[in-house]
Design a protein around this motif. Structure first.
Motif, PDB file in Angstrom:
ATOM      1  N   PHE A  45       6.779  71.948 -43.537  1.00  0.00           N
ATOM      2  CA  PHE A  45       6.942  71.636 -44.954  1.00  0.00           C
ATOM      3  C   PHE A  45       8.351  71.109 -45.179  1.00  0.00           C
ATOM      4  CE2 PHE A  45       3.589  74.558 -44.297  1.00  0.00           C
ATOM      5  CZ  PHE A  45       2.612  74.169 -45.198  1.00  0.00           C
ATOM      6  N   GLU A  46       8.465  69.911 -45.693  1.00  0.00           N
ATOM      7  CA  GLU A  46       9.780  69.301 -45.940  1.00  0.00           C
ATOM      8  C   GLU A  46       9.673  68.417 -47.173  1.00  0.00           C
ATOM      9  OE1 GLU A  46      10.658  65.888 -43.637  1.00  0.00           O
ATOM     10  OE2 GLU A  46       8.596  65.635 -42.990  1.00  0.00           O
ATOM     11  N   PRO A  47      10.665  68.436 -48.030  1.00  0.00           N
ATOM     12  CA  PRO A  47      10.608  67.531 -49.186  1.00  0.00           C
ATOM     13  C   PRO A  47      10.683  66.083 -48.727  1.00  0.00           C
ATOM     14  CG  PRO A  47      12.723  68.695 -49.093  1.00  0.00           C
ATOM     15  CD  PRO A  47      11.884  69.249 -48.003  1.00  0.00           C
ATOM     16  N   THR A  48      10.300  65.170 -49.605  1.00  0.00           N
ATOM     17  CA  THR A  48      10.285  63.747 -49.230  1.00  0.00           C
ATOM     18  C   THR A  48      11.703  63.183 -49.116  1.00  0.00           C
ATOM     19  OG1 THR A  48       8.210  63.579 -50.453  1.00  0.00           O
ATOM     20  CG2 THR A  48       9.232  61.526 -49.861  1.00  0.00           C
TER      21      THR A  48
ATOM     22  N   GLY B 251      13.994  64.165 -56.433  1.00  0.00           N
ATOM     23  CA  GLY B 251      14.446  65.533 -56.721  1.00  0.00           C
ATOM     24  C   GLY B 251      13.307  66.508 -56.964  1.00  0.00           C
ATOM     25  N   VAL B 252      12.120  65.972 -57.214  1.00  0.00           N
ATOM     26  CA  VAL B 252      10.972  66.859 -57.468  1.00  0.00           C
ATOM     27  C   VAL B 252       9.746  66.469 -56.629  1.00  0.00           C
ATOM     28  CG1 VAL B 252      11.625  67.635 -59.782  1.00  0.00           C
ATOM     29  CG2 VAL B 252      10.409  65.463 -59.536  1.00  0.00           C
ATOM     30  N   ALA B 253       9.983  65.773 -55.500  1.00  0.00           N
ATOM     31  CA  ALA B 253       8.854  65.276 -54.695  1.00  0.00           C
ATOM     32  C   ALA B 253       8.632  66.126 -53.438  1.00  0.00           C
ATOM     33  CB  ALA B 253       9.095  63.814 -54.299  1.00  0.00           C
TER      34      ALA B 253
ATOM     35  N   ALA C 196      12.534  69.885 -55.421  1.00  0.00           N
ATOM     36  CA  ALA C 196      11.586  69.309 -54.455  1.00  0.00           C
ATOM     37  C   ALA C 196      11.355  70.318 -53.327  1.00  0.00           C
ATOM     38  CB  ALA C 196      12.118  68.002 -53.895  1.00  0.00           C
ATOM     39  N   MET C 197      12.443  70.968 -52.907  1.00  0.00           N
ATOM     40  CA  MET C 197      12.319  71.971 -51.831  1.00  0.00           C
ATOM     41  C   MET C 197      11.521  73.174 -52.318  1.00  0.00           C
ATOM     42  SD  MET C 197      13.529  72.220 -48.690  1.00  0.00           S
ATOM     43  CE  MET C 197      12.361  73.212 -47.778  1.00  0.00           C
TER      44      MET C 197
ATOM     45  N   ALA D 145       6.317  75.946 -52.347  1.00  0.00           N
ATOM     46  CA  ALA D 145       5.062  76.316 -53.019  1.00  0.00           C
ATOM     47  C   ALA D 145       3.873  75.770 -52.232  1.00  0.00           C
ATOM     48  CB  ALA D 145       5.048  75.794 -54.451  1.00  0.00           C
ATOM     49  N   MET D 146       4.030  74.565 -51.676  1.00  0.00           N
ATOM     50  CA  MET D 146       2.936  74.015 -50.851  1.00  0.00           C
ATOM     51  C   MET D 146       2.726  74.890 -49.620  1.00  0.00           C
ATOM     52  SD  MET D 146       3.474  69.868 -50.897  1.00  0.00           S
ATOM     53  CE  MET D 146       1.826  69.298 -50.486  1.00  0.00           C
ATOM     54  N   MET D 147       3.840  75.404 -49.076  1.00  0.00           N
ATOM     55  CA  MET D 147       3.718  76.299 -47.919  1.00  0.00           C
ATOM     56  C   MET D 147       2.977  77.575 -48.315  1.00  0.00           C
ATOM     57  SD  MET D 147       6.717  78.139 -45.710  1.00  0.00           S
ATOM     58  CE  MET D 147       7.045  79.389 -46.958  1.00  0.00           C
ATOM     59  N   LEU D 148       3.352  78.135 -49.473  1.00  0.00           N
ATOM     60  CA  LEU D 148       2.683  79.364 -49.924  1.00  0.00           C
ATOM     61  C   LEU D 148       1.194  79.101 -50.174  1.00  0.00           C
ATOM     62  CD1 LEU D 148       5.451  80.718 -52.321  1.00  0.00           C
ATOM     63  CD2 LEU D 148       4.723  81.751 -50.159  1.00  0.00           C
ATOM     64  N   ALA D 149       0.888  77.901 -50.682  1.00  0.00           N
ATOM     65  CA  ALA D 149      -0.522  77.577 -50.930  1.00  0.00           C
ATOM     66  C   ALA D 149      -1.278  77.458 -49.604  1.00  0.00           C
ATOM     67  CB  ALA D 149      -0.629  76.287 -51.733  1.00  0.00           C
ATOM     68  N   TRP D 150      -0.619  76.919 -48.596  1.00  0.00           N
ATOM     69  CA  TRP D 150      -1.237  76.794 -47.266  1.00  0.00           C
ATOM     70  C   TRP D 150      -1.513  78.188 -46.695  1.00  0.00           C
ATOM     71  CZ3 TRP D 150      -3.328  73.495 -43.756  1.00  0.00           C
ATOM     72  CH2 TRP D 150      -3.274  73.827 -42.393  1.00  0.00           C
TER      73      TRP D 150
END
Ligand code: IPM
Ligand code: MN
Length: 410
Positions: free
Chosen positions: A314-317, A296-298, A334-335, A340-345
């Protein structure tokens, strides 16, 4: 920095809870965009999805790979069984068919690194009893373009007692070298971030170098099964040793995959960056997800670290979770962390996106903390309370992002 640039995002909700968590996450992105003037434009696509297959006989159009190249990033919810499980007559495909687009994107766009951070955020469920498990903070970098997933082989004498199935694994030196160098670069980056944060330095040991230093504050651990699969295991080992020379300040370590599984449970806090092959990384990252609060948070991303002109995915696990579809209880965090990972990229070229990424992480972290204090026992399904609804989590995260503490300086 690319301040005036507008980023084009292709939004692919997919199947099952994918549509639920994407819809919640888009509301978060909308708020961030309005409030912090992010240059984001997005377009939602009805494919790949099982629903699209039902109408068109395929998961996505034949030129899908070409169509998605116009985006700067792709945000994918989940693919697989659309659920709900109670609907026995639902339109379903074999896993091979419904999940194929994932592999088509990863390989077709040459998104060769799959990054899956596993950090136990305070307030997230801690499944290991040892208090040191709170320190879990690793990054698993999984090979994403070759290895066990090349889908080469076949079946001979089908259905007969003499049937033969072959499944070929392919490991290239170029693919191995770029993966391993990227893992070391990430370790160097994480080290710099830790030094900046002012936290006390973590100590790591080097077990691979002939003459290791005394003091290391970052580590890369290579995973193989070289005792039984020596060909690629030895290739990985040689390349690892030679790339390690470029990073004298990073400790090096190796684990066999089976021992790594054991040590992930026994002492996961000793790991920093972990490099694994496609399949071994797949297995290890489900385990790492549980060590850091569960699916749920990965978050997860598929990137080509050398190419910013192809869209990263970008996709959650987690998958489509047909068992909880349409119940309104899918955990969207997780999503959100994936977004957030996308925004960081994007943030590598756009400071505003980088700051927005931090806001999302902060809000999710804060929501987990609030949940722990205000809603004890309500987190897990089957626990004493009912699970929090997707809508409730969304509302809390939106409120946090809109709160005065959550300003982005202009
Ligand atoms: C993942 C998934 C996929 C994989 C499946 C759905 C093909 O398990 O993203 O971890 O094995 O890569
Ligand atoms: Mn997986």
């Amino acid at each position: 920095m690319n301040q005036g640039k507008r980023w084009r995002i292709g939004v692919l909700p997919g199947d099952g809870i994918g549509t639920e968590v994407v819809s919640a996450t888009m509301q978060v992105l909308e708020l961030l965009r309005d409030r912090f003037e992010l240059g984001l434009d997005w377009q939602e696509l009805p494919w790949p999805s099982t629903a699209w297959h039902q109408h068109h006989g395929e998961m996505m159009p034949a030129d899908a790979l070409e169509q998605v190249r116009k985006y700067d990033a792709l945000l994918l919810g989940a693919l697989g069984d659309p659920g709900p499980l109670s609907d026995v007559g639902r339109y379903r495909l074999s896993d091979g068919d419904s999940l194929a687009p994932l592999l088509t994107f990863r390989k077709g766009l040459d998104l060769w690194a799959c990054e899956r951070p596993a950090r136990l955020l305070s307030g997230a469920p801690q499944y290991l009893a040892d208090p040191r498990a709170r320190e879990v903070d690793m990054l698993v970098v999984r090979e994403n373009s070759e290895g066990e997933y090349v889908n080469q082989g076949g079946r001979l004498h089908r259905g007969t007692p003499f049937e033969i199935a072959t499944q070929v694994e392919v490991f290239t030196r170029a693919g191995t070298e770029r993966l391993i160098r990227h893992g070391f670069q990430r370790a160097r980056q994480r080290l710099a971030e830790r030094q900046q944060s002012g936290d006390p330095p973590k100590q790591y040991r080097d077990t691979v170098r002939d003459a290791p230093r005394r003091d290391y504050h970052a580590q890369v651990c290579l995973i193989t099964k070289r005792n039984a699969l020596p060909h690629w295991g030895e290739l990985y080992t040689e390349v690892f040793q030679s790339v390690a020379c470029e990073f004298p300040e990073i400790a090096t370590h190796h684990e066999l995959i089976d021992a790594a599984c054991m040590k992930f449970v026994q002492s996961p806090w000793v790991f920093d960056v972990v490099i694994a092959s496609n399949l071994q990384g797949d297995i290890l990252t489900d385990l790492a997800a549980v060590l850091s609060g569960g699916m749920g948070v990965a978050p997860s991303c598929n990137i080509n670290p050398d190419r910013r002109d192809v869209p990263a995915l970008f996709e959650p696990t987690h998958g489509s979770a047909p068992d909880i579809v349409k119940q309104g209880i899918a955990d969207p965090r997780a999503m959100m962390l994936t977004a957030a990972m996308m925004l960081a990229w994007l943030g590598v070229e756009d400071e505003r996106c980088a700051l927005a990424a931090k806001r999302v992480e902060w809000a999710v972290q804060q929501d987990l903390l609030n949940q722990k204090t205000d809603r004890a026992g309500q987190f897990e399904r089957g626990g004493p309370g009912s699970p929090r609804s997707t809508a409730d989590i969304l509302e809390c995260v939106l409120t946090l992002i809109a709160s005065p503490e959550s300003k982005i300086e202009k």
